[in-house]
Motif scaffolding. Sequence first.
Motif, short mmCIF file in Angstrom:
data_model
loop_
_atom_site.label_atom_id
_atom_site.label_comp_id
_atom_site.label_asym_id
_atom_site.label_seq_id
_atom_site.Cartn_x
_atom_site.Cartn_y
_atom_site.Cartn_z
N GLU A 49 -7.90 -32.52 -30.14
CA GLU A 49 -8.59 -31.38 -29.55
C GLU A 49 -10.08 -31.41 -29.90
OE1 GLU A 49 -8.26 -26.55 -28.97
OE2 GLU A 49 -6.86 -27.57 -30.32
N THR A 98 -12.84 -31.83 -26.94
CA THR A 98 -13.84 -30.75 -26.82
C THR A 98 -15.25 -31.32 -26.90
OG1 THR A 98 -12.32 -29.14 -27.80
CG2 THR A 98 -14.68 -28.61 -27.86
N LYS A 118 -6.49 -27.99 -21.24
CA LYS A 118 -7.27 -26.77 -21.47
C LYS A 118 -8.56 -26.75 -20.68
CE LYS A 118 -5.45 -25.96 -26.13
NZ LYS A 118 -5.77 -25.85 -27.58
N HIS A 119 -9.04 -27.95 -20.31
CA HIS A 119 -10.27 -28.07 -19.50
C HIS A 119 -9.95 -28.44 -18.06
CE1 HIS A 119 -12.74 -27.92 -23.18
NE2 HIS A 119 -11.81 -28.68 -23.72
#
Length: 379
Positions: A158, A162, A195-196
Amino acid sequence: MKWLRTAASLVGCLFATLAGTAAVAETGVTDTSILLGMSSPFSGPNGAYGQEMRETISAYFDQVNKAGGVGGRKLELVALDDGYETDRAVANTRALIDDKKVFALLGFYGSSPTTAAMEVFSAAKVPLIGTISGADSLRTPVNRYMFNVRASYAQETEAIVTQLVSLGLTNIAVFYQNDGFGKSGLDGVIAALKKHKLTPSAVGTVERNSVDVSKAVQAISKVGAQAVVMVTLYKPTAEFVRQMRKIDQNPQFMTLSPVGADLLVQELGNDARGIGISQVMPYPWNEATPVVREYQRLMGKQQAKYSYYGIEAYITAKLLVETLRKQGKDLTREKLVTTLESLGNYDLGGYRVGFSPNDHGGSRYVDLTVIGSGGRVLR
């Protein structure tokens, strides 16, 4: 009748004495020693990882012993070579528990080997403190006898994803090792990308203890990836980078902490420059961190001896020793477990670990580094 009462009293005292002895006697513990076991690769393509860990743990135990040991007991380490092979790790775990009669385990290596070994040591109710793995299989569900000291692969991946997305990179491929380590890292990358609202643009794989990366290079080079997250150890990582650069593919290469920055530099030389690595331990060259200063004093003034594997081994061994000391004279495996679970947010000198009956994760610490000129690891 008086002699009968006397005899009965003597027998009662004898049984009480034996019962008291049984209550405090624990496998692997004598009045003068505590026997501890370790299984890691000391030979084969990944032998350097285990050797670094064993050297540090042995040096720390020697230091503790010279200062009087733990409650007057000397620490003894039995370290067995598993070559990073699952079946050998399982056999070693059985041998350490059944034949060597160790009190507890520490410093294991690898997701698949440790996950398989966990069935053995948990059935025997022998705790393991610290393994080089961030796999979810060692964290969920919580196993009473498995204590992790490092962040998970999901937390590492993660942090990597990110960072890449924040730089505007969206064409992100994954190169992973086909075992528990690689698959856990792959799952982490997929979850982080989701998540993106992204997915891996390509996926390539390599077998464990192999450097046959040609198919992975072919699959990933087709998409012209902006970045490749490599969930692999240092030899296949190095070979993958070499082959990609040979065909003028120069994405941002990122890899996870188990790669071993120093070993990757030794393998790639100047070609390692620019590779990003997530780390789960304090920067081992930073004297401002108390636990790092302790580690550096232990290993001497030769900076070439400092490594992330070394500092992780030191932190693992220190955690075990401090937990043993908290128990006092009466050492038992169950007390070791409950003592660890009661530590809360425990400071080992600038690096904190925390456990509870419902969480044996240990740490969430992740740092991002990059290999600079001359092979230096930069933060």
